[in-house]
Motif scaffolding. Structure first.
Motif: not given
Length: 439
Positions: A172-182, A196-202, A207-209, A212-217
């Motif tokens: 949850d500490d990772v933002t969409t900006v962090d995700a896009q920069q990576t 990388f993007r496809a795996f991270a999103s999956r 993990g959300i349900p 592990y997180a509340t949203s998907n950046p």
């Protein structure tokens, strides 16, 4: 006595009198931890300076580079020694709990090392759900077990990038900006960045349900343009294939064209009987069973193969491929030959045949649902693969409509000129002048 727990070194500060620490335990005084040593630097007219280092295998051919430690009386000394004891070395790089650290001589080394160590303790003893725990849980799940080996291989590479970036951070500490920069940082190789993007999103979706997180950046992140390395095969590619490819390379390509299946599933096809009208294919990636009617032109190619074989696609020695890697090695050797130089230059790859199959079905009027049923693809992906077909069809229909109703919209001047014996203007000197019309 000799202390084995670094934290115990801080229990009696009297033993850490600077510059006077005995190295032997025989006198009853605590000695330095293993691999820790002190170096005194003398300075003319000034007090000497004593430095503390950790050097594993010191004075041996396997000696590590010396790592500077905090002063023994400081609160950081014990934890720092424990960190050094947990280090692993790979060439010039040090790793702590699987994560590569900055250079040992840099100012970032100790802050990062303490961050990782604290996160490890938090994770082990307090059940923190960081990225390391999330990836481990996902890889232990039935969802992971159901993935194909090739997909798992790609996901492991992407997981490595996540661990390098955020191993002990909370999702949850990772933002969409962090995700896009990576993602952008991996953009030199489109497939790596988008994989990388496809795996991270999956990973987040899984993990959300599970808390592990509340949203998907990554949901609002962007793909790297050009990430798909394949394009449909042009006509010249089929001409080259038929003229120069051996049959064990040609038939799998023909199968991909007529069925739209992935390479792995094509290679596992069983040879249908002459009376069979439908082929049954078990998709390794989706675990779905696909029933594909056999096209009459495709059957002609099938009959050119070995009639008594169980498997349809055989290697150069006449045996079925045990893994897709064997086929890919033969395919690559063919691609390295002179006739296929243009394939390499224009990046024509085997997977492009799957796109050919989708386009062909759409071109003849199949619905997206019909195409998806044949090639084992979602309707959304069919639309993605068939965008070029849709554009061409829309353009063709639009021009036919304009053709049929041109009289309603054409400029009047054009209509008048078309009804006379019109001639173009000619240039005389520096001026344009209309030529005389013929009566």
């Amino acid at each position: 006595m000799t202390l084995t727990e670094p934290s115990a070194l801080l229990t009696d500060p009297r033993v850490w009198e600077i510059g006077s620490l005995p190295r032997s335990g025989k006198s009853g005084v605590v000695e330095l931890p293993r691999y820790v040593h002190r170096v005194t630097k003398s300075r003319k007219g000034r007090e000497p300076i004593v430095y503390t280092f950790y050097t594993r295998h010191r004075n041996t051919p396997e000696a590590w580079p010396s790592i500077a430690l905090p002063e023994p009386l400081s609160p950081e000394f014990g934890p720092s020694v424990a960190i050094c004891a947990a280090l692993e070395r790979n060439g010039d790089a040090f790793h702590l709990h699987g994560t590569q650290l900055p250079r040992h001589s840099s100012k970032e080394f100790w802050p990062e090392a303490h961050k990782i160590a604290k996160a490890k303790v938090r994770r082990d003893h307090h059940g923190a759900k960081d990225f390391t725990a999330l990836i481990e849980a996902f890889q232990d799940s039935p969802v992971w077990a159901g993935l194909s080996k090739s997909t798992q291989k790609g996901y492991r590479q992407a997981a490595g990038h996540i661990l390098d970036a955020w191993a002990f951070d909370m999702p949850d500490d990772v933002t969409t900006v962090d995700a896009q920069q990576t993602i952008d940082g991996l953009a030199e190789t489109h497939s790596t960045a988008n994989g990388f993007r496809a795996f991270a999103s999956r990973l987040y979706a899984w993990g959300i349900p599970r808390g592990y997180a509340t949203s998907n950046p990554f949901a609002a992140s962007e793909k790297i343009p050009g990430g798909e390395p394949w394009q449909p095969w042009p006509d010249w590619a089929f001409v080259t294939l038929v003229e120069h490819a051996p049959f064990n390379m040609l038939l799998p390509a023909i199968s991909a064209l007529f069925t739209g299946q992935r390479q792995t599933d094509v290679l596992r096809m069983l040879r249908p009987k002459s009376t069979d009208k439908v082929m049954e294919v078990r998709a390794q990636k989706t675990k779905n069973t696909v029933w594909i009617p056999i096209h009459s032109a495709y059957r002609t190619w099938i009959e050119k193969g070995k009639a008594d074989a169980v498997h349809m696609h055989l290697g150069v020695r006449g045996a079925p491929y045990k893994t897709a890697d064997g086929f890919r090695a033969e395919w690559q050797r063919m691609m390295d030959t002179k006739p296929f130089k243009r394939f390499r230059k224009e990046r024509i790859v085997f997977h492009g045949l799957r796109k050919n199959a989708v386009i062909n079905l759409l071109e003849v009027g199949c619905t997206e649902a019909q195409v998806g049923a044949i090639v084992n693809m979602s309707e959304q992906m069919v639309r993605h693969y068939g965008m070029e077909v849709s554009s061409r069809a829309l353009a063709r229909d639009g021009m036919q409509l304009l053709e049929s109703r041109w009289a309603e919209v054409q400029p009047a001047a054009l209509e008048r000129e078309q009804n006379t014996n019109w001639k173009p203007a000619v240039r005389i000197g520096n001026r344009w002048q209309r030529s005389e019309r013929e009566e």
